[in-house]
Design a protein around this motif. Sequence first.
Motif, PDB file in Angstrom:
ATOM      1  N   VAL A   1       0.729  -1.202   0.067  1.00 29.84           N
ATOM      2  CA  VAL A   1       0.023  -0.079   0.120  1.00 29.84           C
ATOM      3  C   VAL A   1       0.932   1.332  -0.109  1.00 29.84           C
ATOM      4  CG1 VAL A   1      -1.704   1.343   1.244  1.00 29.84           C
ATOM      5  CG2 VAL A   1      -1.921  -1.161   0.927  1.00 29.84           C
ATOM      6  N   ARG A   2       1.970   1.245   0.673  1.00 36.82           N
ATOM      7  CA  ARG A   2       3.052   2.482   0.568  1.00 36.82           C
ATOM      8  C   ARG A   2       3.532   2.663  -0.702  1.00 36.82           C
ATOM      9  NH1 ARG A   2       6.326   0.701   4.285  1.00 36.82           N
ATOM     10  NH2 ARG A   2       5.693   1.856   6.231  1.00 36.82           N
ATOM     11  N   ALA A   3       3.763   1.650  -1.430  1.00 41.50           N
ATOM     12  CA  ALA A   3       4.177   1.502  -2.639  1.00 41.50           C
ATOM     13  C   ALA A   3       3.367   2.237  -3.554  1.00 41.50           C
ATOM     14  CB  ALA A   3       4.908   0.307  -3.211  1.00 41.50           C
ATOM     15  N   VAL A   4       2.100   2.034  -3.626  1.00 42.83           N
ATOM     16  CA  VAL A   4       1.260   2.457  -4.636  1.00 42.83           C
ATOM     17  C   VAL A   4       0.788   3.834  -4.381  1.00 42.83           C
ATOM     18  CG1 VAL A   4       0.096   0.252  -5.341  1.00 42.83           C
ATOM     19  CG2 VAL A   4      -0.750   1.391  -3.389  1.00 42.83           C
ATOM     20  N   HIS A   5       0.716   4.196  -3.322  1.00 45.73           N
ATOM     21  CA  HIS A   5       0.763   5.834  -2.943  1.00 45.73           C
ATOM     22  C   HIS A   5       1.798   6.424  -3.298  1.00 45.73           C
ATOM     23  CE1 HIS A   5      -3.071   6.200  -0.789  1.00 45.73           C
ATOM     24  NE2 HIS A   5      -3.012   4.979  -0.030  1.00 45.73           N
ATOM     25  N   LEU A   6       3.097   6.094  -3.269  1.00 40.88           N
ATOM     26  CA  LEU A   6       4.119   6.479  -3.696  1.00 40.88           C
ATOM     27  C   LEU A   6       4.375   6.581  -5.338  1.00 40.88           C
ATOM     28  CD1 LEU A   6       7.097   7.833  -2.842  1.00 40.88           C
ATOM     29  CD2 LEU A   6       7.890   5.611  -3.133  1.00 40.88           C
ATOM     30  N   ASP A   7       3.681   5.437  -5.960  1.00 38.27           N
ATOM     31  CA  ASP A   7       3.641   5.433  -7.356  1.00 38.27           C
ATOM     32  C   ASP A   7       2.747   6.611  -7.889  1.00 38.27           C
ATOM     33  OD1 ASP A   7       5.093   3.074  -7.623  1.00 38.27           O
ATOM     34  OD2 ASP A   7       3.464   1.927  -7.856  1.00 38.27           O
ATOM     35  N   GLU A   8       1.507   6.818  -7.211  1.00 34.96           N
ATOM     36  CA  GLU A   8       0.731   7.932  -7.538  1.00 34.96           C
ATOM     37  C   GLU A   8       1.345   9.213  -7.585  1.00 34.96           C
ATOM     38  OE1 GLU A   8      -3.978   9.133  -7.485  1.00 34.96           O
ATOM     39  OE2 GLU A   8      -2.953   8.630  -5.437  1.00 34.96           O
ATOM     40  N   ALA A   9       2.284   9.515  -6.669  1.00 36.92           N
ATOM     41  CA  ALA A   9       2.887  10.813  -6.540  1.00 36.92           C
ATOM     42  C   ALA A   9       3.838  10.697  -7.491  1.00 36.92           C
ATOM     43  CB  ALA A   9       3.565  10.901  -4.857  1.00 36.92           C
ATOM     44  N   LEU A  10       4.462   9.701  -8.160  1.00 41.77           N
ATOM     45  CA  LEU A  10       5.565   9.856  -8.868  1.00 41.77           C
ATOM     46  C   LEU A  10       5.324   9.662 -10.268  1.00 41.77           C
ATOM     47  CD1 LEU A  10       8.284   7.759  -6.841  1.00 41.77           C
ATOM     48  CD2 LEU A  10       7.943  10.415  -7.032  1.00 41.77           C
ATOM     49  N   GLY A  11       3.666   9.453 -10.535  1.00 39.81           N
ATOM     50  CA  GLY A  11       3.264   9.333 -11.725  1.00 39.81           C
ATOM     51  C   GLY A  11       3.037   8.021 -12.401  1.00 39.81           C
ATOM     52  N   ARG A  12       3.304   7.086 -11.509  1.00 36.39           N
ATOM     53  CA  ARG A  12       3.273   5.569 -11.835  1.00 36.39           C
ATOM     54  C   ARG A  12       2.107   5.085 -11.793  1.00 36.39           C
ATOM     55  NH1 ARG A  12       9.138   5.289  -9.159  1.00 36.39           N
ATOM     56  NH2 ARG A  12       7.654   4.468  -7.478  1.00 36.39           N
ATOM     57  N   ALA A  13       1.101   5.415 -11.162  1.00 39.26           N
ATOM     58  CA  ALA A  13      -0.250   5.029 -11.053  1.00 39.26           C
ATOM     59  C   ALA A  13      -1.500   6.342 -11.304  1.00 39.26           C
ATOM     60  CB  ALA A  13      -0.616   4.331  -9.602  1.00 39.26           C
ATOM     61  N   VAL A  14      -2.586   5.885 -11.563  1.00 36.55           N
ATOM     62  CA  VAL A  14      -3.712   6.827 -11.669  1.00 36.55           C
ATOM     63  C   VAL A  14      -4.953   6.347 -11.131  1.00 36.55           C
ATOM     64  CG1 VAL A  14      -2.674   8.014 -13.916  1.00 36.55           C
ATOM     65  CG2 VAL A  14      -4.206   6.083 -14.130  1.00 36.55           C
ATOM     66  N   GLN A  15      -5.760   7.123 -10.799  1.00 39.17           N
ATOM     67  CA  GLN A  15      -7.229   6.825 -10.329  1.00 39.17           C
ATOM     68  C   GLN A  15      -8.145   8.035 -10.411  1.00 39.17           C
ATOM     69  OE1 GLN A  15      -6.839   5.265  -6.247  1.00 39.17           O
ATOM     70  NE2 GLN A  15      -5.633   6.823  -5.558  1.00 39.17           N
TER      71      GLN A  15
END
Length: 322
Positions: free
Chosen positions: A23-37
């Motif tokens: 869960v920590r990794a996906v929140h970091l991903d969103e901040a770094l542009g590696r995930a969208v929602q």
Amino acid sequence: MTRIVTDDDLDGLVDTDALIAAVRAVHLDEALGRAVQPVPTLTETGPDTVLLPMIATSHRLGLTAVKILTDARANGPGDGPAQQSTIVLLDARTGARRAVLTGGRITRERTAAATAVATDALARPDARVLGMIGAGPLAVEHVTALRRVRDLHTVQVWSRTADRVAEFRTALRKREAADGVAPIEVRAAADPRAAVEACDVLCTVTPSRTPVVEGVWFRPGLHVNAVGAPPRPDHREIDSAGMARATVVVDSREIQLAKSGEVRLAIADGSTTPGHYATELGDVLAGRRPGRTGPEEITLFNSVGVALQDLAYAALALDLGP
């Protein structure tokens, strides 16, 4: 072939520490542009029922999750729980369906994992006493997860009935035995204020429509996790004074502004402005924005629950990581 995964299949499958890391990794991903929602759209499907389709894509994992959440607060004993959900996991590139999962256990466990990530980032390192407003299954998951990020020795729990607190204690002892950890001391608080004033970290895990916690009760240095309010803009557990007193971190700013009662009602009455909710958890994890800046600061993580957290759990459970 599509995998069909039920709550029973998931029982004990996902390690709590691994889930917190995911869960920590996906929140970091969103901040770094590696995930969208995207912001979900709330649809009324019955006299007192809403449907919320939640979508997220992780480019790092190559997966898309579509969660279909219903909130039917008028449900009776034969109708099932008020909140029910199903998660469809897709290959992000081809669109191929990878799995369909029931969402009850996933929602509880990933919600507690997100709270643990936020608590680790925002609570004082010397936090030892946990306050719990609400004593259902979500409360048990929160105690389990938060003990992984802070050396807690006591939980002060309040619920509307003594029977509910007794059930919480029994369920927690069973979970502690299964996990092989020493029992944490459980104390029943006389009222919500007593629980708040006695703790270092507070979790609210009720489906309340009106505030059960007042900001005037907050002590310097407190960290609050507001978790339980359903996805309705007129529901909240924390009053406007509490939102205004705290440094607020959110899971998703745009989603919060659209569907969090804590946020929308505090803005509507002039206690806060949209700028008060500009900091996302991923921004803090990435070091882009500050979280706690001093030992006396009051911090608050406002959680509405996002589909990236469901995606992280599903990928971990199905061993679909990179």
